[in-house]
Design an enzyme around this catalytic site. Structure first.
Site, PDB file in Angstrom:
ATOM      1  N   SER A  46     -17.403   1.414  13.232  1.00 36.17           N
ATOM      2  CA  SER A  46     -17.123   0.215  12.813  1.00 36.17           C
ATOM      3  C   SER A  46     -15.545   0.117  12.734  1.00 36.17           C
ATOM      4  CB  SER A  46     -17.963  -0.416  11.715  1.00 36.17           C
ATOM      5  OG  SER A  46     -17.334  -0.230  10.700  1.00 36.17           O
ATOM      6  N   LYS A  47     -15.136  -1.201  12.940  1.00 37.41           N
ATOM      7  CA  LYS A  47     -13.644  -1.662  12.620  1.00 37.41           C
ATOM      8  C   LYS A  47     -13.382  -1.461  11.145  1.00 37.41           C
ATOM      9  CE  LYS A  47      -9.650  -3.784  13.581  1.00 37.41           C
ATOM     10  NZ  LYS A  47      -8.415  -2.930  13.918  1.00 37.41           N
TER      11      LYS A  47
END
Ligand code: GLU
Length: 473
Positions: free
Chosen positions: A253-254
């Protein structure tokens, strides 16, 4: 046979998750393997987001990766427009058609009522599902509310019983009881469609044959199939992809700082190496081949060999693959790749261009990614070198100080060339009796601080005689 058409349908967020890029790649490969068409569709129905730059970002990323769009916002095509925000009248038309067929209905429930339902559900610890309150409004009631401009959404009227199922090409048979499906919103109160509606309309109108996307859509696909059935349309094939997860199982996840495509690119990873790595995340070839050109991927890719267990993101493997690609670059190409990192970190003003090129040349085979050059060559730019514990331990062995003393004497009076340094090492072997690791390693550790590195004579040559003598003392 019908021509294969696949689509990449990103929302314009301004960055590209590795998972997104992998979907684009698989869609591209599936289409190209059969000479099919690869389409880019921009899913920009969330108008809070700024689109223009984000679309450029997407198209730039695809072209860096050698993924060529056949139809899309820039290329045009028979099935446009390719921006969902330019297709609003189409979604309206089909939503109204569903209402007329009794497969969808106007819902005038306001936020207050929905909030009450949500609270009630949360008290009862059950998932919130809209209760179908507006499903049975009379024609008069509906007309009156519409005439009064009461805000509304359009909801899909789910069947109350029965089962909807399909065969996903990766996950196999998926079946859901219709009673568990919510009367999902198709058109929002601002007139925009939801993803849940637009994906069906567009995939159908754009003649998509294979829908490839993340497995978060696996269980909502039955709702989409009910829409296909309502319109009496044939549904496409579905290929849902397993998530890319970190060691331990968490999704990339960013927000948690996991690398996106651009982060990797900015660290000096090569797009074709990233693509090669992503191809192997969830897919495996018949043999053990690991390095693939795009053309080889197109020829070898087979969606039947996509695995449905989570694909584990392994930076070490990515680095290994990237290193293989760096080895194949010309010196000019490596130079271009690493120079920005060197210039940004070190003062090169008193180094000749030849010296810098030579430095890069001797490290080419040791590099996993561009930015790594900074730590690999730090010993050439620092007075103090740091010696690892392992190296300190090694240096405690008998005879080492003697070997170093002999080597120092050997080089004191030579002309500083790679050959002469090499000869000095050989003479040291002769004179001290040290050989193998006990010959090279002490010299390497004492002069570079490292236990591994490029050819020793070449490294010493670039360090310069003065620096080498100083480090030996
Ligand atoms: N816009 C959706 C997403 O980015 C597309 C999913 C799909 O490919 O259908 O998740």
């Amino acid at each position: 046979m019908e021509k294969i058409r696949t689509r990449f349908a990103p929302s314009p967020t301004g960055y590209m998750h590795l998972g997104n890029l992998r979907s684009a790649l698989f869609e591209y490969l599936i289409a190209k393997k059969e000479n099919g068409t690869f389409i880019l569709r921009i899913e920009d129905t969330d108008q809070k987001r700024i689109v223009d730059d984000a679309v450029k970002f997407i198209t730039d990323t695809l072209s860096l990766c050698d993924i060529h769009v056949d139809e899309g916002p820039m290329q045009g095509g028979e099935y446009g427009p390719y921006y969902q925000s330019e297709r609003l009248d189409i979604y309206q038309k089909y939503a109204k058609q569903l209402v007329d067929m009794g497969k969808a209905y106007y819902c005038f429930c306001d936020e207050e009522r929905l909030e009450e339902l949500r609270e009630e559900a949360s008290l009862r610890k059950v998932a919130f599902l809209y209760d179908g309150h507006c499903r049975n409004l009379s024609k008069e009631e509906i007309l009156e509310k519409l005439a009064n401009h009461t805000p509304y959404v359009i909801r899909q009227a789910m069947p109350k019983d029965g089962i909807t199922s399909y065969d996903d090409l990766v996950y196999g048979h998926i079946a859901v009881e219709n009673a568990l499906l919510e009367d999902q919103i198709l058109i929002k109160s601002d007139g925009y469609p939801t993803y849940n509606f637009a994906n069906v309309i567009d995939d159908h109108l754009m003649n998509i044959t294979h829908v490839v996307r993340g497995n978060e859509y696996l269980s909502s696909t039955p709702k989409y199939l009910l829409l296909y059935q309502a319109f009496n349309w044939t549904s496409p094939e579905y290929i849902h992809l397993p998530h890319i997860v970190k060691e331990g199982g968490k999704k990339l996840s960013k927000r948690e700082g996991d690398a996106s495509f651009m982060d990797l690119y900015n660290d000096g990873y090569l797009p074709n190496a990233i693509i090669n790595y992503l191809a192997l995340l969830g897919w495996s070839p018949i043999n053990n081949q690991e390095i693939f050109t795009m053309q080889e991927l197109i020829e070898n890719f087979d969606y039947h060999r996509i695995n449905n267990s989570p694909a584990i993101y392994d930076v070490k493997k990515l680095q290994w693959i990237n290193g293989q690609y760096i080895k194949k670059l010309s010196l000019d190409e490596v130079y271009k790749l690493v120079m920005p990192f060197l210039e940004n970190t070190y003062d090169l003003s008193n180094k000749s261009k030849e010296w810098v090129r030579e430095l890069i040349r001797i490290y080419q085979n040791h590099l996993s990614y561009g930015r790594e050059i900074v730590e690999l060559v730090s010993l050439f730019f620092q007075d103090e070198i740091i010696i690892s514990d392992e190296a300190v331990e090694f240096m405690k062995q008998d005879g080492i100080s003697h070997t170093l003393e002999v080597f120092k004497n050997q080089i004191e009076n030579i002309t500083w060339t790679v050959e002469n340094i090499n000869q000095a090492i050989l003479n040291t072997k002769e004179e001290s009796g040290a050989k193998g690791k006990l010959l090279y390693m002490p010299i390497r550790i004492k002069t570079t601080g490292q236990m591994h590195g490029p050819e020793l004579p070449e490294a010493l040559f670039l360090l310069g005689k003065d620096a080498v003598l100083k480090r030996l003392s």
